[in-house]
Design a protein around this motif. Structure first.
Motif, mmCIF file in Angstrom:
data_model
loop_
_atom_site.group_PDB
_atom_site.id
_atom_site.type_symbol
_atom_site.label_atom_id
_atom_site.label_comp_id
_atom_site.label_asym_id
_atom_site.label_seq_id
_atom_site.Cartn_x
_atom_site.Cartn_y
_atom_site.Cartn_z
ATOM 1 N N THR A 154 40.098 10.582 -24.736
ATOM 2 C CA THR A 154 40.475 11.843 -24.096
ATOM 3 C C THR A 154 39.884 11.991 -22.693
ATOM 4 N N PHE A 155 39.136 11.006 -22.237
ATOM 5 C CA PHE A 155 38.489 11.093 -20.924
ATOM 6 C C PHE A 155 39.526 11.372 -19.839
ATOM 7 N N PRO A 156 39.220 12.278 -18.869
ATOM 8 C CA PRO A 156 37.928 12.885 -18.527
ATOM 9 C C PRO A 156 37.658 14.253 -19.160
ATOM 10 N N CYS A 157 38.124 14.455 -20.356
ATOM 11 C CA CYS A 157 37.771 15.668 -21.089
ATOM 12 C C CYS A 157 36.369 15.483 -21.646
ATOM 13 N N ILE A 158 35.377 16.098 -21.001
ATOM 14 C CA ILE A 158 33.974 16.010 -21.408
ATOM 15 C C ILE A 158 33.388 17.420 -21.363
ATOM 16 N N ASN A 159 32.123 17.534 -21.712
ATOM 17 C CA ASN A 159 31.508 18.864 -21.762
ATOM 18 C C ASN A 159 31.739 19.673 -20.491
ATOM 19 N N SER A 160 31.439 19.095 -19.333
ATOM 20 C CA SER A 160 31.466 19.870 -18.099
ATOM 21 C C SER A 160 32.872 20.174 -17.594
ATOM 22 N N THR A 161 33.878 19.394 -17.998
ATOM 23 C CA THR A 161 35.240 19.671 -17.518
ATOM 24 C C THR A 161 35.954 20.690 -18.390
ATOM 25 N N MET A 162 35.420 20.967 -19.579
ATOM 26 C CA MET A 162 36.101 21.887 -20.501
ATOM 27 C C MET A 162 35.714 23.342 -20.242
ATOM 28 N N LEU A 163 36.690 24.226 -20.403
ATOM 29 C CA LEU A 163 36.457 25.660 -20.531
ATOM 30 C C LEU A 163 37.035 26.041 -21.885
ATOM 31 N N ILE A 164 36.242 26.731 -22.710
ATOM 32 C CA ILE A 164 36.595 26.930 -24.109
ATOM 33 C C ILE A 164 36.679 28.416 -24.427
ATOM 34 N N ASP A 165 37.748 28.793 -25.117
ATOM 35 C CA ASP A 165 37.907 30.170 -25.566
ATOM 36 C C ASP A 165 36.818 30.521 -26.579
ATOM 37 N N ARG A 166 36.303 31.730 -26.488
ATOM 38 C CA ARG A 166 35.187 32.156 -27.332
ATOM 39 C C ARG A 166 35.508 32.036 -28.827
ATOM 40 N N GLU A 167 36.697 32.491 -29.234
ATOM 41 C CA GLU A 167 37.049 32.437 -30.646
ATOM 42 C C GLU A 167 37.083 30.998 -31.149
ATOM 43 N N THR A 168 37.513 30.090 -30.298
ATOM 44 C CA THR A 168 37.566 28.687 -30.691
ATOM 45 C C THR A 168 36.169 28.111 -30.862
ATOM 46 N N ILE A 169 35.288 28.355 -29.906
ATOM 47 C CA ILE A 169 33.941 27.786 -30.003
ATOM 48 C C ILE A 169 33.182 28.384 -31.181
ATOM 49 N N GLU A 170 33.436 29.649 -31.500
ATOM 50 C CA GLU A 170 32.742 30.260 -32.627
ATOM 51 C C GLU A 170 33.100 29.578 -33.945
ATOM 52 N N ARG A 171 34.325 29.048 -34.022
ATOM 53 C CA ARG A 171 34.752 28.410 -35.266
ATOM 54 C C ARG A 171 34.083 27.061 -35.489
ATOM 55 N N VAL A 172 33.436 26.506 -34.462
ATOM 56 C CA VAL A 172 32.758 25.206 -34.623
ATOM 57 C C VAL A 172 31.246 25.309 -34.474
ATOM 58 N N LEU A 173 30.729 26.523 -34.317
ATOM 59 C CA LEU A 173 29.282 26.717 -34.250
ATOM 60 C C LEU A 173 28.683 26.757 -35.650
ATOM 61 N N PRO A 174 27.436 26.290 -35.826
ATOM 62 C CA PRO A 174 26.613 25.614 -34.817
ATOM 63 C C PRO A 174 27.137 24.206 -34.556
ATOM 64 N N LEU A 175 26.979 23.755 -33.310
ATOM 65 C CA LEU A 175 27.458 22.425 -32.946
ATOM 66 C C LEU A 175 26.620 21.368 -33.648
ATOM 67 N N ARG A 176 27.282 20.327 -34.111
ATOM 68 C CA ARG A 176 26.565 19.243 -34.771
ATOM 69 C C ARG A 176 25.757 18.461 -33.737
ATOM 70 N N HIS A 177 24.558 18.083 -34.096
ATOM 71 C CA HIS A 177 23.651 17.407 -33.158
ATOM 72 C C HIS A 177 23.825 15.903 -33.286
ATOM 73 N N ARG A 178 24.443 15.314 -32.278
ATOM 74 C CA ARG A 178 24.616 13.859 -32.271
ATOM 75 C C ARG A 178 24.066 13.340 -30.963
ATOM 76 N N HIS A 179 22.869 12.819 -30.959
ATOM 77 C CA HIS A 179 22.263 12.344 -29.723
ATOM 78 C C HIS A 179 23.109 11.233 -29.129
ATOM 79 N N GLY A 180 23.542 11.439 -27.890
ATOM 80 C CA GLY A 180 24.254 10.406 -27.172
ATOM 81 C C GLY A 180 25.755 10.567 -27.162
ATOM 82 N N ALA A 181 26.367 10.978 -28.280
ATOM 83 C CA ALA A 181 27.828 11.104 -28.344
ATOM 84 C C ALA A 181 28.215 12.540 -28.656
#
Length: 309
Positions: free
Chosen positions: A152-179
């Motif tokens: 999906t590159f260049p879709c990465i953390n800094s290029t994304m803007l995320i709707d609040r309702e969407t991000i709430e459905r995946v919180l808490p974010l899973r902790h994966r060091h590196g990926a």
């Protein structure tokens, strides 16, 4: 009111929460926060989540009137993003790595693309090492298959803007060091569709330890593939095969970047060729070219018009 450079406005009054994880990099952090302050959109709140034990980033956060959060334990940037998102009040959430910068029009141009059917909008980028990178037109709409393929590159953390309702459905974010963002994009794609702004609206910086970060990233990709094993089983085999191919292929390139020549690099390219469901000729060529080290791989890249890697 008419928009001016001195008085930025948006067509919407939806608050954007910018979450910036940081860890002992105040020089980079200051540049990231300057890019937030320069946004042609308002209102914006900024949340700095600091993994340093001595609250190193507090003075910089206060300089920019940002909310400062000191992590009780440094569990990596994904834990910091999760904590920041849980504290955010915005209608939209922007994650910003502290070594990246937002173009002034970034948020203004992305907000109108979000809506009932679209929960994530990303954009192109200018990479400090690789130059300008635009989105692939096919990475739009339902991107779950592409997210599982890790393409999906260049879709990465800094290029994304995320709707609040969407991000709430995946919180808490899973902790994966590196990926971190690899699994996040799968989780988001399970919830919503994606869109993009083709312009490069993020400048992606590279720190001095980017190579070691990349090794953690590659290890993390293998962890993601294992984590989503049941989901991969719902898709054709080629989806998992492409994810494994790209992981081994990138490992081979990193080994050559470190050592110039490496039998482990050739083994990694061979594993990529073994896994690949397509583009077989190139990956066999990369395996053979790697026997001559970095110059051999470069020759194969030119032969197959892969000079952008």
């Amino acid at each position: 009111m008419t928009d001016t450079a001195d008085s930025p406005r948006s067509d919407t009054d939806g608050l954007v929460s910018v979450v910036v994880p940081t860890h002992y990099r105040n020089d980079r952090l200051r540049g990231a926060l300057e890019s937030v302050a320069a946004q042609e959109y308002e209102p914006i709140e900024t949340i700095v989540v600091d993994g340093a034990e001595d609250e190193r980033a507090r003075p910089v956060a206060e300089e920019f009137d940002a909310t400062y959060v000191a992590q009780e334990r440094d569990e990596g940037p994904q834990a910091a993003r999760s904590e920041g998102a849980e504290r955010a009040d915005g209608e939209y959430v922007q994650f910003l790595d502290d070594d990246d910068r937002l173009a002034p029009s970034k948020i203004r141009k992305q907000v109108p693309r979000l809506g009932p059917e679209v929960g994530v909008v990303y954009c192109g980028m200018d990479d400090e090492e690789r130059g300008r990178i635009r989105p692939n037109p096919v990475v739009r709409g339902d991107v779950l298959g592409r997210a599982l393929e890790m393409r999906t590159f260049p879709c990465i953390n800094s290029t994304m803007l995320i709707d609040r309702e969407t991000i709430e459905r995946v919180l808490p974010l899973r902790h994966r060091h590196g990926a971190d963002d690899t699994g996040l994009k799968i989780d988001l794609a399970l919830q919503t569709t994606f869109d993009f702004v083709a312009e490069p609206l993020v400048f992606r910086g590279r720190t001095g330890d980017s190579l070691s970060e990349s090794w953690r990233y590659l290890d993390g990709r293998l962890s993601v593939i294992a984590t989503y094993d049941r989901l991969y089983r719902q898709f054709p085999d080629r989806i998992r095969e492409r994810a494994l191919r790209e992981t081994h292929y990138q490992a081979g390139r990193k080994l050559l970047a470190e050592e110039g020549w490496s039998p482990r690099a050739t083994a990694a390219f061979a594993r990529a060729a073994w896994e690949t469901p397509d583009d077989y000729a190139y990956h066999v060529g990369a395996t053979l070219g790697s026997l001559a080290g970095s110059p051999g791989l470069a020759a194969v890249d030119r032969l197959f018009d892969r000079s952008g890697y």
